[in-house]
Design a protein around this motif. Structure first.
Motif, PDB file in Angstrom:
ATOM      1  N   LEU A  60       0.820  -1.497   0.522  1.00 30.86           N
ATOM      2  CA  LEU A  60       0.127  -0.008   0.089  1.00 30.86           C
ATOM      3  C   LEU A  60       0.942   1.222   0.218  1.00 30.86           C
ATOM      4  N   LEU A  61       0.511   1.769  -1.246  1.00 28.93           N
ATOM      5  CA  LEU A  61       1.683   2.790  -1.097  1.00 28.93           C
ATOM      6  C   LEU A  61       1.309   4.667  -0.977  1.00 28.93           C
ATOM      7  N   HIS A  62       1.877   4.736  -0.230  1.00 36.81           N
ATOM      8  CA  HIS A  62       2.044   6.846   0.001  1.00 36.81           C
ATOM      9  C   HIS A  62       2.361   7.631  -1.513  1.00 36.81           C
ATOM     10  N   GLY A  63       1.337   9.277  -1.096  1.00 32.83           N
ATOM     11  CA  GLY A  63       1.129  10.087  -1.686  1.00 32.83           C
ATOM     12  C   GLY A  63       2.323  10.613  -2.109  1.00 32.83           C
ATOM     13  N   ALA A  64       2.933  11.500  -2.799  1.00 32.10           N
ATOM     14  CA  ALA A  64       3.720  12.677  -3.282  1.00 32.10           C
ATOM     15  C   ALA A  64       3.708  13.642  -1.091  1.00 32.10           C
ATOM     16  N   PRO A 175       4.860  18.779 -15.757  1.00 32.18           N
ATOM     17  CA  PRO A 175       6.034  18.819 -16.086  1.00 32.18           C
ATOM     18  C   PRO A 175       6.369  19.385 -15.047  1.00 32.18           C
ATOM     19  N   ASN A 176       5.561  20.814 -14.504  1.00 32.77           N
ATOM     20  CA  ASN A 176       5.968  21.273 -13.387  1.00 32.77           C
ATOM     21  C   ASN A 176       5.369  21.222 -11.922  1.00 32.77           C
ATOM     22  N   LEU A 180       8.637  15.964 -10.531  1.00 35.26           N
ATOM     23  CA  LEU A 180       9.001  15.495 -11.597  1.00 35.26           C
ATOM     24  C   LEU A 180      10.137  15.901 -12.237  1.00 35.26           C
ATOM     25  N   SER A 181      10.682  17.151 -12.476  1.00 38.11           N
ATOM     26  CA  SER A 181      11.097  16.964 -13.341  1.00 38.11           C
ATOM     27  C   SER A 181      12.682  16.911 -12.650  1.00 38.11           C
ATOM     28  N   LYS A 182      12.975  16.724 -11.634  1.00 42.77           N
ATOM     29  CA  LYS A 182      14.265  16.595 -11.037  1.00 42.77           C
ATOM     30  C   LYS A 182      14.202  14.827 -10.860  1.00 42.77           C
ATOM     31  N   ARG A 183      13.121  14.134 -11.071  1.00 41.07           N
ATOM     32  CA  ARG A 183      13.364  12.425 -11.376  1.00 41.07           C
ATOM     33  C   ARG A 183      13.563  12.325 -12.762  1.00 41.07           C
ATOM     34  N   LEU A 184      13.095  13.143 -14.054  1.00 41.20           N
ATOM     35  CA  LEU A 184      12.878  12.589 -15.092  1.00 41.20           C
ATOM     36  C   LEU A 184      13.901  14.189 -15.888  1.00 41.20           C
ATOM     37  N   TRP A 194      10.151  11.404 -19.782  1.00 40.47           N
ATOM     38  CA  TRP A 194       8.416  11.126 -19.614  1.00 40.47           C
ATOM     39  C   TRP A 194       8.229  10.296 -19.797  1.00 40.47           C
ATOM     40  N   GLU A 195       8.039  10.248 -21.144  1.00 41.09           N
ATOM     41  CA  GLU A 195       7.033   9.370 -22.309  1.00 41.09           C
ATOM     42  C   GLU A 195       6.998   7.804 -21.673  1.00 41.09           C
TER      43      GLU A 195
END
Length: 274
Positions: A60-64, A175-176, A180-184, A194-195
């Protein structure tokens, strides 16, 4: 008669204080991929010590911006569900904003490897589990909904069922947001990352037979349109799944309600598989 009444009273008091309820462990697992130790909540049903058979596991995974304690503190009823369905529930720490994939630009964020390999192995070694896809399921909320589908789609040899609650099943419109931009890398300069790492583009990995799916989203959620498109894409490819839209937004009130249906779905899956 007096002894019988006293014993009944003691049993009632023990039940009221949770003495017969699920046990909550904190399991620290060393990640070789990330060279650090990661905490995880493990909920064992009250039947665990006396069960004659190994038990299924739900991850069971948590969110950001959340952590491994979110589910057990904000939805304590999951302990009751673990008892009710005789299942082990594992709540990993997925990092502040890991998105549960192996980051191609940040080697310190390798959470696909951690959850799908290192943590699964640690749980199977520590507890009496069913070490087959028919005995494992995974779900989560928001970032964790993305993570659950992402991991299950890519590792159908590990999980036999997967769910998503208010999941970010298409990360490209954001994208902002949420690091997410730090991970991808930035979308403009790293479009391929991203794709290749957005769940809605991984439907081609499904054959409609090996992975049972359930997901839902509130109609007032900012991920609602993404989930509706995911549902339509699965329909186009004739992939069986359970999809629900209901009133609600991106909050714990919604997820407290949604998780009940996911755990029941997984219970039915385990019963039919084992």
């Amino acid at each position: 008669m007096k002894l019988k009444l006293t014993l009944t009273l003691v049993i009632s008091l023990l039940a009221a204080t949770g003495a017969f309820a699920a046990r909550v462990d904190t399991l620290h697992v060393e990640s070789l991929a990330m060279k650090k130790t990661i905490p995880n909540v493990v909920i064992l049903p009250d039947s665990y010590e006396t069960a004659s058979e190994n038990l299924p596991v739900v991850f069971l995974l948590h969110g950001a911006t959340g952590n491994y304690r979110d589910w057990v503190t904000k939805v304590p009823a999951i302990k009751t569900y673990a008892d009710q369905y005789d299942m082990i529930i594992v709540c990993p720490d997925g990092g502040f904003t890991s998105w549960y994939f192996d980051s191609p630009v940040d080697e310190t964020m390798q959470y696909e490897t951690y959850v799908s390999r290192e943590l699964v192995q640690a749980i199977d070694q520590k507890y009496r589990t069913i070490e087959l896809p028919g005995g494992r399921a995974i779900t989560g909320l928001s970032m964790g909904g993305h993570g659950a589908f992402y991991l299950a789609f890519r590792h159908q040899d590990v999980w036999g069922a997967a769910g998503s609650m208010s999941g970010g099943v298409d990360i490209r419109p954001f994208p902002n947001n949420w690091d997410l931009s730090k991970r991808l890398g930035t979308y403009a300069e790293n479009k391929a990352n991203w794709e290749e790492n957005t769940v809605i583009n991984l439907v081609h990995l499904l054959d409609g037979r090996n992975l049972k799916l359930i997901f839902d989203c509130g109609v007032d959620d900012f991920f609602y349109d993404d989930n509706r498109r995911m549902h339509e894409k699965l329909l186009e490819r004739n992939i069986p799944h359970e999809y629900t839209e209901r009133p609600g937004a991106h909050n714990w009130e919604y997820w407290t309600n949604a998780v009940k249906y996911h755990l029941l779905f997984f219970y039915d899956f385990f019963e039919s598989s084992n």
